[in-house]
Structures are given as structure tokens and as C-alpha cells.
Design a protein around this motif. Structure first.
Motif, PDB file in Angstrom:
ATOM      1  N   LEU A  96      33.879  45.115  49.832  1.00 55.01           N
ATOM      2  CA  LEU A  96      34.315  45.658  51.120  1.00 55.01           C
ATOM      3  C   LEU A  96      33.684  44.844  52.243  1.00 55.01           C
TER       4      LEU A  96
ATOM      5  N   MET B  82      43.416  41.625  52.587  1.00 48.09           N
ATOM      6  CA  MET B  82      43.033  42.555  51.535  1.00 48.09           C
ATOM      7  C   MET B  82      43.988  42.426  50.359  1.00 48.09           C
TER       8      MET B  82
ATOM      9  N   THR C  98      38.492  44.071  49.931  1.00 44.86           N
ATOM     10  CA  THR C  98      38.965  45.108  50.838  1.00 44.86           C
ATOM     11  C   THR C  98      38.458  44.777  52.235  1.00 44.86           C
TER      12      THR C  98
END
Length: 124
Positions: free
Chosen positions: A10, A89, A121
Motif C-alpha cells: 500500500l 494500482m 495498492t
């Protein structure tokens, strides 16, 4: 033979991440290595390639932001991803051809070896 893609996670928009593609049982130094990405419901798309001779190629969508490189001593190819956008992403895969390339071979269109994919992400 195994290709292992890693480094996903992330990251905030505008941030950076470096993906690694490490091989066992096959010498990446003898081959072009490509990075692909795929989002749900869409085809896997090649975004970058580094040839055995060191020439690099990028999709327009990532040109100027992503950098592919190789460390032959570590049998690893990297994808440095900067200035990430939400549209980056995806699940990222590395791939290499089964046959050795020559130093002047272009980026290939056949891939006998694939990594398992690593998810990037990007939060906005």
C-alpha cells in the motif's frame, strides 16, 4: 524454475515503491525481462522491458515515472515506481522467455516463465 515477484504493498498517491523479480533455476542475465500489470476484468499489459543487452522500453502510461533495471549478480530485475497514481494500482507480474536471448534481441513476445504477481495498492 521460479520467478518471484515481490515488493508490492500500500502506497499513497505520489509515493514510490520498488518491485523485485528474483529468479531461481534460470539466469535472468541471459534473457530479457518484462513487467506486466493487470487490473480486474482487464488484460495483462506489459509496461516495461529490459533486454539482455540492457535496452529498456516503457509503456507511455509509465514513461518518466518507472525505471526498470537489473542486477545480474543477484539474478534480479527491479521496477522502481515513482509518482504513483491511483490508476497504477494493479497486480504486477514479471516474465521472461524460456529461451535465452541474444544481446541484440528486442523485447520478446513469448514468455515461458512468470512470477506469481505482487499487488500494488495506491491510495488517493
Amino acid at each position: 524454475v521460479q520467478l518471484q515477484a515481490s515488493g508490492g504493498g500500500l502506497v499513497q498517491a505520489g509515493g514510490s515503491v520498488r518491485l523485485s523479480c528474483t529468479a531461481s533455476g534460470v539466469a535472468l542475465a541471459d534473457r530479457a525481462v518484462s513487467w506486466f500489470r493487470q487490473t480486474p476484468g482487464k488484460e495483462r499489459v506489459r509496461i516495461s522491458c529490459v533486454t539482455r543487452g540492457g535496452r529498456t522500453d516503457y509503456a507511455e502510461s509509465v514513461k518518466g515515472r518507472f525505471t526498470i533495471s537489473r542486477d545480474n549478480a543477484k539474478n534480479t530485475v527491479y521496477l522502481q515506481m515513482n509518482s504513483l497514481k491511483p490508476e497504477d494500482m494493479a497486480v504486477y507480474y514479471c516474465a521472461a522467455p524460456m529461451n535465452r536471448n541474444t544481446l541484440t534481441s528486442p523485447c520478446p513476445s513469448d514468455f515461458g516463465y512468470w512470477g506469481q504477481g505482487t499487488l500494488v495498492t495506491v491510495s488517493s
